[in-house]
Write an enzyme that holds these catalytic residues in place. Structure first.
Site, PDB file in Angstrom:
ATOM      1  N   GLU A  65      33.369 -87.823  14.919  1.00  0.00           N
ATOM      2  CA  GLU A  65      34.762 -87.781  14.713  1.00  0.00           C
ATOM      3  C   GLU A  65      35.495 -87.170  15.735  1.00  0.00           C
ATOM      4  OE1 GLU A  65      36.277 -85.842  11.337  1.00  0.00           O
ATOM      5  OE2 GLU A  65      34.866 -86.459   9.930  1.00  0.00           O
ATOM      6  N   HIS A 129      37.489 -90.845  10.230  1.00  0.00           N
ATOM      7  CA  HIS A 129      36.487 -90.829   9.175  1.00  0.00           C
ATOM      8  C   HIS A 129      35.651 -91.893   9.563  1.00  0.00           C
ATOM      9  CE1 HIS A 129      38.447 -88.096   5.792  1.00  0.00           C
ATOM     10  NE2 HIS A 129      38.421 -87.302   7.118  1.00  0.00           N
ATOM     11  N   ASP A 140      40.260 -81.612   4.805  1.00  0.00           N
ATOM     12  CA  ASP A 140      41.359 -82.056   5.355  1.00  0.00           C
ATOM     13  C   ASP A 140      42.521 -81.397   4.603  1.00  0.00           C
ATOM     14  OD1 ASP A 140      40.054 -83.526   7.037  1.00  0.00           O
ATOM     15  OD2 ASP A 140      40.288 -85.495   5.724  1.00  0.00           O
TER      16      ASP A 140
END
Length: 181
Positions: A65, A129, A140
């Site tokens: 990520e 993502h 999140d």
């Protein structure tokens, strides 16, 4: 249509012919990603920023990520995203987790603010993502609720493998914006 003219630095749309305004709109739609919220307010993601975000898509199983901050301008109720910070030293990255800890993110915001003589500012956050069409995770939402408690509208972006999810956060409400382009 005023947002498109303001993006190009023209604040008085009355000084243009309808055909000129149409050309400005087409230029924006051809090059930038334009999102609209439920109130008709725009978030414009400049073309070079959209391209830069695409380079961080998690296309392979080993892709970590990525995350950074969004920098831009507030033009009335509209927001223009013209710069961003990217992953770097100090950030913690894995396949399904990112922690934006590097000091370079804050340095980028301060530098952009000074270079723009105060017009460019911290607008929000972005991250990736490992999914085709991203949606915010519970982590999140908790992070945004806890860490983005400002008096200003903030922009949130999640970059997926095939699409970008974009929302605006005002107080504790998060509203997804839909793309115009």
């Amino acid at each position: 249509m005023n947002i498109f003219l303001m993006v190009l630095g023209h604040e008085n749309p009355n000084c243009y012919e309808p055909s000129q305004i149409a050309q400005f709109v087409m230029l924006m739609l051809d090059s930038d990603l334009v999102f609209r919220d439920q109130n008709g307010q725009f978030v414009v993601l400049m073309h070079h920023i959209a391209e830069r975000l695409q380079t961080y898509r998690q296309l392979t199983y080993s892709s970590p990520e990525s995350a950074g901050v969004l920098i831009g301008e507030r033009r009335g109720a509209h927001i223009i995203i013209s710069d961003l910070s990217v992953p770097g030293d100090g950030d913690i990255r894995s396949r399904c987790r990112v922690d934006r800890r590097g000091a370079h993110h804050q340095t980028k915001v301060i530098s952009s603010f000074h270079q723009s003589e105060g017009t460019a500012q911290y607008i929000g956050e972005w991250h990736t993502h490992p999914e085709d069409h991203p949606t915010p995770s519970a982590i999140d939402k908790l992070s945004w609720s806890k860490n983005l408690d400002t008096g200003s509208t903030m922009v949130l972006i999640i970059v997926g493998r095939q699409s970008i999810w974009l929302a605006k956060k005002e107080k504790q409400a998060i509203e997804q914006c839909l793309t115009e382009s």
